[in-house]
Enzyme design. Sequence first.
Site, PDB file in Angstrom:
ATOM      1  N   ASN A  39       0.834  -1.196   0.000  1.00 17.36           N
ATOM      2  CA  ASN A  39       0.000   0.000   0.000  1.00 17.36           C
ATOM      3  C   ASN A  39       0.874   1.254   0.000  1.00 17.36           C
ATOM      4  OD1 ASN A  39       0.559  -0.872   2.761  1.00 17.36           O
ATOM      5  ND2 ASN A  39      -0.903   0.659   3.475  1.00 17.36           N
ATOM      6  N   GLU A  41       0.187   5.214   0.744  1.00 12.96           N
ATOM      7  CA  GLU A  41      -0.761   6.233   1.176  1.00 12.96           C
ATOM      8  C   GLU A  41      -0.417   7.599   0.586  1.00 12.96           C
ATOM      9  OE1 GLU A  41      -2.012   4.267   5.447  1.00 12.96           O
ATOM     10  OE2 GLU A  41      -0.764   6.067   5.472  1.00 12.96           O
ATOM     11  N   CYS A  50      -3.842   0.567  -2.889  1.00 10.03           N
ATOM     12  CA  CYS A  50      -3.800  -0.646  -2.081  1.00 10.03           C
ATOM     13  C   CYS A  50      -2.696  -1.587  -2.572  1.00 10.03           C
ATOM     14  CB  CYS A  50      -5.135  -1.371  -2.164  1.00 10.03           C
ATOM     15  SG  CYS A  50      -6.526  -0.440  -1.490  1.00 10.03           S
ATOM     16  N   GLU A  52      -2.922  -4.760  -3.197  1.00  8.25           N
ATOM     17  CA  GLU A  52      -3.405  -5.635  -4.267  1.00  8.25           C
ATOM     18  C   GLU A  52      -3.323  -4.932  -5.623  1.00  8.25           C
ATOM     19  OE1 GLU A  52      -5.955  -6.514  -0.553  1.00  8.25           O
ATOM     20  OE2 GLU A  52      -4.992  -4.777  -1.489  1.00  8.25           O
ATOM     21  N   CYS A  83     -10.190  -4.782   0.117  1.00  8.56           N
ATOM     22  CA  CYS A  83     -11.337  -3.872   0.098  1.00  8.56           C
ATOM     23  C   CYS A  83     -12.234  -4.206  -1.104  1.00  8.56           C
ATOM     24  CB  CYS A  83     -10.862  -2.420   0.047  1.00  8.56           C
ATOM     25  SG  CYS A  83     -10.143  -1.927  -1.544  1.00  8.56           S
ATOM     26  N   CYS A  86     -10.611  -3.551  -4.503  1.00 12.40           N
ATOM     27  CA  CYS A  86      -9.579  -4.545  -4.859  1.00 12.40           C
ATOM     28  C   CYS A  86     -10.201  -5.893  -5.192  1.00 12.40           C
ATOM     29  CB  CYS A  86      -8.549  -4.674  -3.739  1.00 12.40           C
ATOM     30  SG  CYS A  86      -7.408  -3.274  -3.728  1.00 12.40           S
TER      31      CYS A  86
END
Length: 130
Positions: A39, A41, A50, A52, A83, A86
């Site tokens: 990830n 940010e 993310c 993934e 999430c 994803c």
Amino acid sequence: MSLLKAATEVRLRAYAPYSNFKVGAAIRAASGAIYSGCNVENVAYPEGTCAEAGAIAAMIAAGETQIAEVLVIADSPLPVSPCGGCRQKLSEFGEGGVKVTMTTLDGNAQTLTLAELLPGVFTQAHMDRS
């Protein structure tokens, strides 16, 4: 290299200065090659990516388009689930039976299929007008 090793190693390189919640993901493509992502940010929260998504991007950049297996790891008391976004991204490149292992640093793991994670997935078939 195993999916667990790849995801664990890349997780350490996650950029998570706001949440301090580092996530690593690894994908085994149909060829057997492994692609990983972490990830990243951003101070404007919705602009982060993310783990993934990073792994998928690495797979696509390498010229592959078919996911065979996925593993996601985080320092969490419960196995961390992809999430919703994803889940849809993974489903773009993986069939419903693709196994997704979600695990914690201490080995608390759960494995589900993409179909179990995203029932009623939106697909190309929804767009066909013929």
